[in-house]
Write an enzyme that holds these catalytic residues in place. Sequence first.
Site, mmCIF file in Angstrom:
data_model
loop_
_atom_site.group_PDB
_atom_site.id
_atom_site.type_symbol
_atom_site.label_atom_id
_atom_site.label_comp_id
_atom_site.label_asym_id
_atom_site.label_seq_id
_atom_site.Cartn_x
_atom_site.Cartn_y
_atom_site.Cartn_z
ATOM 1 N N SER A 552 0.844 -1.187 0.000
ATOM 2 C CA SER A 552 0.000 0.000 0.000
ATOM 3 C C SER A 552 0.885 1.245 0.000
ATOM 4 O O SER A 552 1.676 1.428 -0.923
ATOM 5 C CB SER A 552 -0.947 -0.039 1.197
ATOM 6 O OG SER A 552 -1.948 0.926 1.068
ATOM 7 N N ASP A 637 -8.524 -5.131 -5.681
ATOM 8 C CA ASP A 637 -8.083 -3.975 -4.911
ATOM 9 C C ASP A 637 -8.614 -2.721 -5.585
ATOM 10 O O ASP A 637 -8.118 -2.322 -6.632
ATOM 11 C CB ASP A 637 -6.553 -3.935 -4.837
ATOM 12 C CG ASP A 637 -6.051 -2.819 -3.946
ATOM 13 O OD1 ASP A 637 -6.878 -2.034 -3.441
ATOM 14 O OD2 ASP A 637 -4.832 -2.734 -3.753
ATOM 15 N N HIS A 669 -7.001 -5.758 -1.399
ATOM 16 C CA HIS A 669 -5.816 -5.046 -0.922
ATOM 17 C C HIS A 669 -4.984 -5.930 0.002
ATOM 18 O O HIS A 669 -3.853 -5.613 0.313
ATOM 19 C CB HIS A 669 -6.275 -3.783 -0.184
ATOM 20 C CG HIS A 669 -5.243 -2.701 -0.072
ATOM 21 N ND1 HIS A 669 -4.646 -2.114 -1.159
ATOM 22 C CD2 HIS A 669 -4.704 -2.089 1.014
ATOM 23 C CE1 HIS A 669 -3.790 -1.186 -0.755
ATOM 24 N NE2 HIS A 669 -3.803 -1.157 0.559
#
Length: 693
Positions: A552, A637, A669
């Site tokens: 991320s 995601d 994610h």
Amino acid sequence: MRKLPVIFLLMILFACSEKESTVEKHGYVSKTPDLSAGVMMPEILWSFGRVGGAQVSPGGENILYSVTYYDIEENKPYNDIYSVPVEGGEPENLTRSTSNESGAMWRPDGKKIGFLSAVSGSTQLWEMETDGSRPRQVTEIEGGISGFKYSPDGTKIFYIKSMKLDESVNDMYPDLPKANARIESDLMYRHWDKWHDYTYNHIFVADYSDGKVGEGKDIMEGERYDSPMKPFGGTGQIAWSPDGKTLAYTCKKKTGKAYSVSTNSDIYFYDMETGETTNFTEGMMGYDKNPVFSPDGKYLTWESMERDGYESDKNRLFVANLETGEKTNYSEGFDQNAHNLSWSSDGQTIFFISNIHATDEIFKLQLTDRKIERLTDGIHNYQSVEQAGDQLVAQRVSMSHPADLYSVNPESGEAQNLTSVNDELLGAITMGNVEERWMETTDGKQMHSWVIYPPDFDPNKKYPVLLYCQGGPQGTVSQFWSYRWNFQMMAANGYIVVAPNRRGLPGFGQEWNEQISKDYGGQNIKDYLTAIDEVAKEPFVDKNRLGAVGASYGGFSVYYLAGHHDGRFSAFISHDGMFNFEQMYSTTEEMWFVNWDIGGPFWEKENEAAQRSYSFSPHKYVQNWDTPILVIHGEKDFRVPPGQGLAAFNSAVLRDVPAKLLYFPEENHWVLQPQNGILWQREFFGWLDKWLK
């Protein structure tokens, strides 16, 4: 009569499981992994039982909780409900079945336990005796439910049901039943990992009497809003008043673009007698959520953020006097966040969890003198806290130990184990030492870092080192236990790990936390380099075998470092990282995040803060990439859409940089399925071993 086969099925499942001692002790247990290596392995990691959902009985004598085990071969989880005495003792598996039971809750009179089960074909409310016997289906609600709570007086329940309020293409064009398309005219058509399915979470209330539920009333009838809020909200966002006359619930009553750019959720009061709903936190502009009534019903406490659009604002502890309407911020002068609020039985104290210097600790607020005290101190994270008699019951975890339940003294903070779910596996493996370090940053401040060493570490040897880059970006590097980014797994593979609490992380004051916004390529990147450079000075570190890994925001950090590391690193791994900020701004789903942290859209050429942020976009520095990189991304995601990972991988290949793509069509994610998780670990260490060993 149609319910009888289902009841018999569940009873047979419970009864049959009692015959096997291993099942009776642990519920569902997957095959014992190979423990011969004596250190953490992917198969061991996915064999740990996962504890959650602790709830104290009305009399304060027992605790309900759940344990989830994953079957690696079947690629699915199994969840059982357990109880254990508050004073300690042998835990008892109450369900012992091969179905999944969840959401366990004591009935207010303490005589039965309610829970959710889908054994009938849809998720419904069931009840059982406190010893787990005589399971009985209570509701038969069309489409099933996703959560429930009894009212404190035991005369009502609320339950959560998904309501279809929007039209699909097939609804609009019934003569085209096989048409597969979407037609959109506003934002929030997808969120986190799911396209909007034209439904909304609604709260229903119904009369209840000894296992019989009346007709439910939708208290949000016709509203195109969700409570609990999607995607992660649960029944903790909804609370009964002690007299059962009021239901407080969390909701963000916005849709489309307005929803996408705002974090302004509110707490609403629904009056059970009049049917009227009022916005209790109207005018409070940030997140307001998770209401909890005091035992006498005179006060309400909740978590509140001040600024609209800032999801990482200070999480404040608010208390309202419900007789006068006065709302008080008890976090003034307390430069930390407050989460997981719970009342003492006398209503004079609020217990909560707060991060301080990279650990999550239990704190308590004395209402009479507004005094906040820290109760616990250690190398651990507390995740929940609730009073049980003269003790506290809390869930605790660390980098070296998955979650268990503990009894905590409310005066001294001393803790004793109530559960030891994974002792058998933990006793068979050796963990690496976890060390705290403070380092001076390039701007003269002190930065906290964790350093995790391989098991049987030998200071006379040379080791490769991994720089761990945290996501969020405002997600603290605390004593968390991860089933993917597991530091003990990295250490077990022969790597020293340095995990810095760089700029932009909570637990070190709001100024430290907020500095990162609109400065993605600035001070926090220097903090990362400070951490790896400091550890690399050690004689047991091989400076030619350094890697950087992260997901991320941590994935962005890896992409950015790939263009700015001046030859420090020999391998990179980026999972679900931001690569092209302009593309990211135009394709992510929660616009409040990019508006606040990047500063606005790329087309605002006069917006200096935003234009500075876009100058940090990693795709602008691919010409400097020269180091092998593994790119990992999930198709589902929607926070950092998969095009980001594909663009990074393609760019590396076109630059003739050694690169590999690991792509998960069914993951979001995160990586949530056991076999995908094990594959992730194998590819992760295969890549690192290739370039760093």
